[in-house]
Scaffold this motif. Structure first.
Motif, PDB file in Angstrom:
ATOM      1  N   TRP A 206       5.785  -1.157   2.215  1.00 54.97           N
ATOM      2  CA  TRP A 206       7.136  -0.594   2.098  1.00 54.97           C
ATOM      3  C   TRP A 206       7.330   0.504   3.135  1.00 54.97           C
ATOM      4  O   TRP A 206       8.362   0.607   3.778  1.00 54.97           O
ATOM      5  CB  TRP A 206       7.363  -0.007   0.716  1.00 54.97           C
ATOM      6  CG  TRP A 206       7.432  -0.986  -0.401  1.00 54.97           C
ATOM      7  CD1 TRP A 206       7.079  -2.308  -0.371  1.00 54.97           C
ATOM      8  CD2 TRP A 206       7.864  -0.712  -1.725  1.00 54.97           C
ATOM      9  NE1 TRP A 206       7.274  -2.864  -1.608  1.00 54.97           N
ATOM     10  CE2 TRP A 206       7.748  -1.913  -2.460  1.00 54.97           C
ATOM     11  CE3 TRP A 206       8.333   0.424  -2.365  1.00 54.97           C
ATOM     12  CZ2 TRP A 206       8.086  -2.005  -3.800  1.00 54.97           C
ATOM     13  CZ3 TRP A 206       8.669   0.337  -3.708  1.00 54.97           C
ATOM     14  CH2 TRP A 206       8.549  -0.866  -4.421  1.00 54.97           C
ATOM     15  N   GLY A 207       6.314   1.369   3.223  1.00 57.90           N
ATOM     16  CA  GLY A 207       6.397   2.465   4.187  1.00 57.90           C
ATOM     17  C   GLY A 207       6.492   1.953   5.610  1.00 57.90           C
ATOM     18  O   GLY A 207       7.253   2.474   6.423  1.00 57.90           O
ATOM     19  N   LEU A 208       5.696   0.918   5.920  1.00 57.86           N
ATOM     20  CA  LEU A 208       5.732   0.354   7.262  1.00 57.86           C
ATOM     21  C   LEU A 208       7.132  -0.170   7.576  1.00 57.86           C
ATOM     22  O   LEU A 208       7.647   0.036   8.687  1.00 57.86           O
ATOM     23  CB  LEU A 208       4.725  -0.792   7.384  1.00 57.86           C
ATOM     24  CG  LEU A 208       4.517  -1.284   8.820  1.00 57.86           C
ATOM     25  CD1 LEU A 208       3.553  -0.366   9.549  1.00 57.86           C
ATOM     26  CD2 LEU A 208       4.004  -2.714   8.846  1.00 57.86           C
ATOM     27  N   TRP A 209       7.752  -0.820   6.600  1.00 57.83           N
ATOM     28  CA  TRP A 209       9.074  -1.400   6.829  1.00 57.83           C
ATOM     29  C   TRP A 209      10.154  -0.314   6.959  1.00 57.83           C
ATOM     30  O   TRP A 209      10.928  -0.310   7.906  1.00 57.83           O
ATOM     31  CB  TRP A 209       9.437  -2.355   5.695  1.00 57.83           C
ATOM     32  CG  TRP A 209      10.707  -3.114   5.954  1.00 57.83           C
ATOM     33  CD1 TRP A 209      11.955  -2.824   5.481  1.00 57.83           C
ATOM     34  CD2 TRP A 209      10.864  -4.273   6.778  1.00 57.83           C
ATOM     35  NE1 TRP A 209      12.879  -3.722   5.943  1.00 57.83           N
ATOM     36  CE2 TRP A 209      12.236  -4.630   6.744  1.00 57.83           C
ATOM     37  CE3 TRP A 209       9.987  -5.047   7.529  1.00 57.83           C
ATOM     38  CZ2 TRP A 209      12.734  -5.729   7.438  1.00 57.83           C
ATOM     39  CZ3 TRP A 209      10.475  -6.139   8.220  1.00 57.83           C
ATOM     40  CH2 TRP A 209      11.834  -6.467   8.168  1.00 57.83           C
ATOM     41  N   LYS A 257      -5.308  -5.321   6.197  1.00 55.40           N
ATOM     42  CA  LYS A 257      -6.325  -5.148   5.154  1.00 55.40           C
ATOM     43  C   LYS A 257      -5.870  -4.230   4.020  1.00 55.40           C
ATOM     44  O   LYS A 257      -6.408  -4.275   2.919  1.00 55.40           O
ATOM     45  CB  LYS A 257      -7.609  -4.584   5.778  1.00 55.40           C
ATOM     46  CG  LYS A 257      -8.274  -5.521   6.779  1.00 55.40           C
ATOM     47  CD  LYS A 257      -9.420  -4.827   7.486  1.00 55.40           C
ATOM     48  CE  LYS A 257     -10.021  -5.739   8.557  1.00 55.40           C
ATOM     49  NZ  LYS A 257     -11.083  -5.054   9.348  1.00 55.40           N
ATOM     50  N   VAL A 258      -4.868  -3.376   4.294  1.00 50.03           N
ATOM     51  CA  VAL A 258      -4.473  -2.370   3.286  1.00 50.03           C
ATOM     52  C   VAL A 258      -3.002  -2.458   2.898  1.00 50.03           C
ATOM     53  O   VAL A 258      -2.538  -1.669   2.077  1.00 50.03           O
ATOM     54  CB  VAL A 258      -4.771  -0.940   3.797  1.00 50.03           C
ATOM     55  CG1 VAL A 258      -6.254  -0.758   4.072  1.00 50.03           C
ATOM     56  CG2 VAL A 258      -3.941  -0.607   5.040  1.00 50.03           C
ATOM     57  N   ASP A 261      -2.000  -2.068  -0.687  1.00 49.92           N
ATOM     58  CA  ASP A 261      -2.466  -0.891  -1.430  1.00 49.92           C
ATOM     59  C   ASP A 261      -1.270  -0.043  -1.833  1.00 49.92           C
ATOM     60  O   ASP A 261      -0.171  -0.183  -1.300  1.00 49.92           O
ATOM     61  CB  ASP A 261      -3.426  -0.062  -0.564  1.00 49.92           C
ATOM     62  CG  ASP A 261      -4.765  -0.752  -0.371  1.00 49.92           C
ATOM     63  OD1 ASP A 261      -4.966  -1.836  -0.943  1.00 49.92           O
ATOM     64  OD2 ASP A 261      -5.600  -0.206   0.370  1.00 49.92           O
ATOM     65  N   ARG A 262      -1.516   0.869  -2.775  1.00 52.02           N
ATOM     66  CA  ARG A 262      -0.435   1.738  -3.236  1.00 52.02           C
ATOM     67  C   ARG A 262       0.116   2.576  -2.086  1.00 52.02           C
ATOM     68  O   ARG A 262      -0.618   3.073  -1.245  1.00 52.02           O
ATOM     69  CB  ARG A 262      -0.939   2.683  -4.337  1.00 52.02           C
ATOM     70  CG  ARG A 262      -1.022   2.058  -5.722  1.00 52.02           C
ATOM     71  CD  ARG A 262       0.356   1.874  -6.340  1.00 52.02           C
ATOM     72  NE  ARG A 262       1.056   3.135  -6.537  1.00 52.02           N
ATOM     73  CZ  ARG A 262       0.906   3.902  -7.606  1.00 52.02           C
ATOM     74  NH1 ARG A 262       0.095   3.560  -8.571  1.00 52.02           N
ATOM     75  NH2 ARG A 262       1.604   5.026  -7.708  1.00 52.02           N
ATOM     76  N   TYR A 263       1.445   2.724  -2.086  1.00 48.44           N
ATOM     77  CA  TYR A 263       2.112   3.507  -1.044  1.00 48.44           C
ATOM     78  C   TYR A 263       2.063   4.989  -1.364  1.00 48.44           C
ATOM     79  O   TYR A 263       1.606   5.803  -0.570  1.00 48.44           O
ATOM     80  CB  TYR A 263       3.554   3.012  -0.907  1.00 48.44           C
ATOM     81  CG  TYR A 263       4.384   3.747   0.128  1.00 48.44           C
ATOM     82  CD1 TYR A 263       3.817   4.264   1.288  1.00 48.44           C
ATOM     83  CD2 TYR A 263       5.755   3.901  -0.057  1.00 48.44           C
ATOM     84  CE1 TYR A 263       4.581   4.916   2.235  1.00 48.44           C
ATOM     85  CE2 TYR A 263       6.534   4.550   0.890  1.00 48.44           C
ATOM     86  CZ  TYR A 263       5.947   5.056   2.024  1.00 48.44           C
ATOM     87  OH  TYR A 263       6.715   5.704   2.961  1.00 48.44           O
ATOM     88  N   ARG A 273      -4.046  10.296   0.642  1.00 50.05           N
ATOM     89  CA  ARG A 273      -4.758  10.419   1.914  1.00 50.05           C
ATOM     90  C   ARG A 273      -4.484   9.204   2.802  1.00 50.05           C
ATOM     91  O   ARG A 273      -4.235   9.337   4.001  1.00 50.05           O
ATOM     92  CB  ARG A 273      -6.258  10.549   1.658  1.00 50.05           C
ATOM     93  CG  ARG A 273      -7.075  10.864   2.927  1.00 50.05           C
ATOM     94  CD  ARG A 273      -8.550  11.018   2.621  1.00 50.05           C
ATOM     95  NE  ARG A 273      -8.779  12.019   1.591  1.00 50.05           N
ATOM     96  CZ  ARG A 273      -9.213  11.752   0.364  1.00 50.05           C
ATOM     97  NH1 ARG A 273      -9.460  10.505   0.006  1.00 50.05           N
ATOM     98  NH2 ARG A 273      -9.411  12.705  -0.516  1.00 50.05           N
ATOM     99  N   GLN A 274      -4.529   8.004   2.224  1.00 48.67           N
ATOM    100  CA  GLN A 274      -4.291   6.804   3.018  1.00 48.67           C
ATOM    101  C   GLN A 274      -2.851   6.753   3.514  1.00 48.67           C
ATOM    102  O   GLN A 274      -2.589   6.397   4.671  1.00 48.67           O
ATOM    103  CB  GLN A 274      -4.590   5.537   2.208  1.00 48.67           C
ATOM    104  CG  GLN A 274      -4.274   4.259   2.970  1.00 48.67           C
ATOM    105  CD  GLN A 274      -5.005   3.055   2.457  1.00 48.67           C
ATOM    106  OE1 GLN A 274      -6.072   2.727   2.953  1.00 48.67           O
ATOM    107  NE2 GLN A 274      -4.436   2.392   1.457  1.00 48.67           N
TER     108      GLN A 274
END
Length: 353
Positions: A206-209, A257-258, A261-263, A273-274
């Motif tokens: 979502w963040g990437l988009w 790979k991630v 994962d949770r945003y 952190r991620q």
């Protein structure tokens, strides 16, 4: 992502505002509000105070009381967080510390953004149509940017202190305006949907988009083909606007790979952190191999790739929902590996001749 202004000589009591409204047409009305003058006045009075007294003075300051919902829901995180009050205290102390160390830088950037805001808002309005007034708040009391719908308007927040070290930070205005427009035409979570962002449903892609849309939106509004301008980081001076096959492929491989994962998770430091590694303004997942803020950059490449494929326009992408975007992100990321392999094959063929 988010801008900075320093008006040490202007200590007015009221906010400085610039209006661009059209009384005959409520669409694309806007107002620019600067909190620098009020904050300078506050800081002059607060410098020698104990923390508790300084907090009380902040709470009663006009720039805070006039925009209480904005500060409570954007500047200090979500009130859903059980530790919100403590987070607010810690955030303010961090902001005060930054301001004390970088006061002149912050105020200079703040003034720069204030002067540039009108130009870029008008440019954005030629591209986007908002159905309610936009209030752009430029403030030293914010470590990021954000949008918040408050009744009949949208508050678009820009934190000048987080951009204090940027030479030119006017990219943040079209970036945040694109976020606001994206929120208004799609069902993606925005600054006013924090419960969804903090749910198990929220994914890193979502963040990437959303950040990719906002970053590409800087180009869409300005038509400036320069990655340093679009990203705001000087490290991007050497990055080609169209593609960087090796860097794009490495980041794509890591993100695939991630991506599920949770945003965001207010209670999980590993998730935070991620998320910061990918979407922190100065963070990086690959050390010195790639420039800062890799999630913004990779998101830009995804949007750019989907548009240049001829299958989508920017407006098409703005209206896709969360479920629809995932396969398109994967398709775009996989093309980066193919492009890198092709570049390497060409390089090896040239070496063999």
């Amino acid at each position: 992502m988010k801008s900075l202004v320093y008006l040490a000589m202007l200590l007015s009591i009221s906010c400085t505002t610039t209006s661009g409204s059209n009384s005959k047409n409520p669409v694309n009305d806007y107002k620019i509000v600067s909190h620098a003058e009020q904050f300078v006045s506050f800081w002059d009075a607060a410098k020698g105070m104990e923390k508790a007294d300084r907090l009380k003075l902040f709470e009663s300051s006009p720039f805070n009381t006039d925009h209480q919902e904005f500060y409570d829901d954007i500047a200090f995180g979500s009130k859903m967080d059980p530790n919100w009050k403590q987070n607010k205290i810690e955030s303010l102390e961090e902001i005060f510390d930054q301001y004390e160390k970088k006061q002149q830088k912050i105020l200079t950037q703040h003034q720069f953004l204030k002067e540039k805001a009108d130009v870029w808002v008008k440019a954005a309005f030629r591209r986007y149509k908002f159905d309610r007034p936009i209030e752009i708040v430029i403030t030293p009391v914010l470590t990021s940017g954000g949008t918040l719908r408050v009744r009949d308007k949208v508050i678009l927040a820009i934190g000048s202190n987080v951009l204090a070290d940027f030479k030119d930070a006017d990219f943040i205005i079209p970036h945040e305006l694109t976020h606001a427009y994206h929120n208004s035409v799609s069902n993606f979570p925005g600054g006013d949907d924090l419960a969804l962002l903090n749910s198990d449903e929220a994914k890193l892609y979502w963040g990437l988009w959303t950040e990719g849309m906002a970053t590409y939106g800087v180009y869409e509004v300005t038509k400036i083909e320069n990655m340093k301008f679009i990203m705001g980081h000087k490290e991007y001076s050497s990055i080609n606007f169209h593609k960087e096959p090796r860097i794009d492929a490495k980041l794509a491989d890591l993100f695939l790979k991630v991506m599920d994962d949770r945003y965001i998770n207010l209670d999980d430091s590993n998730v935070r952190r991620q998320t910061k590694n990918w979407f922190g303004v100065k963070s990086n997942v690959m050390g010195n191999e790639t420039p800062s803020a890799p999630g913004y950059y990779l998101g830009f490449r995804v949007i750019q790739t989907l548009i240049t494929s001829g299958k989508f326009t920017f407006d098409d992408l703005l209206r896709l929902n969360r479920q629809e975007v995932r396969p398109h992100i994967i398709d775009a990321l996989k093309t980066f590996k193919a492009a890198s392999d092709a570049q390497e094959k060409t390089k090896n063929s040239s070496s063999a001749l």
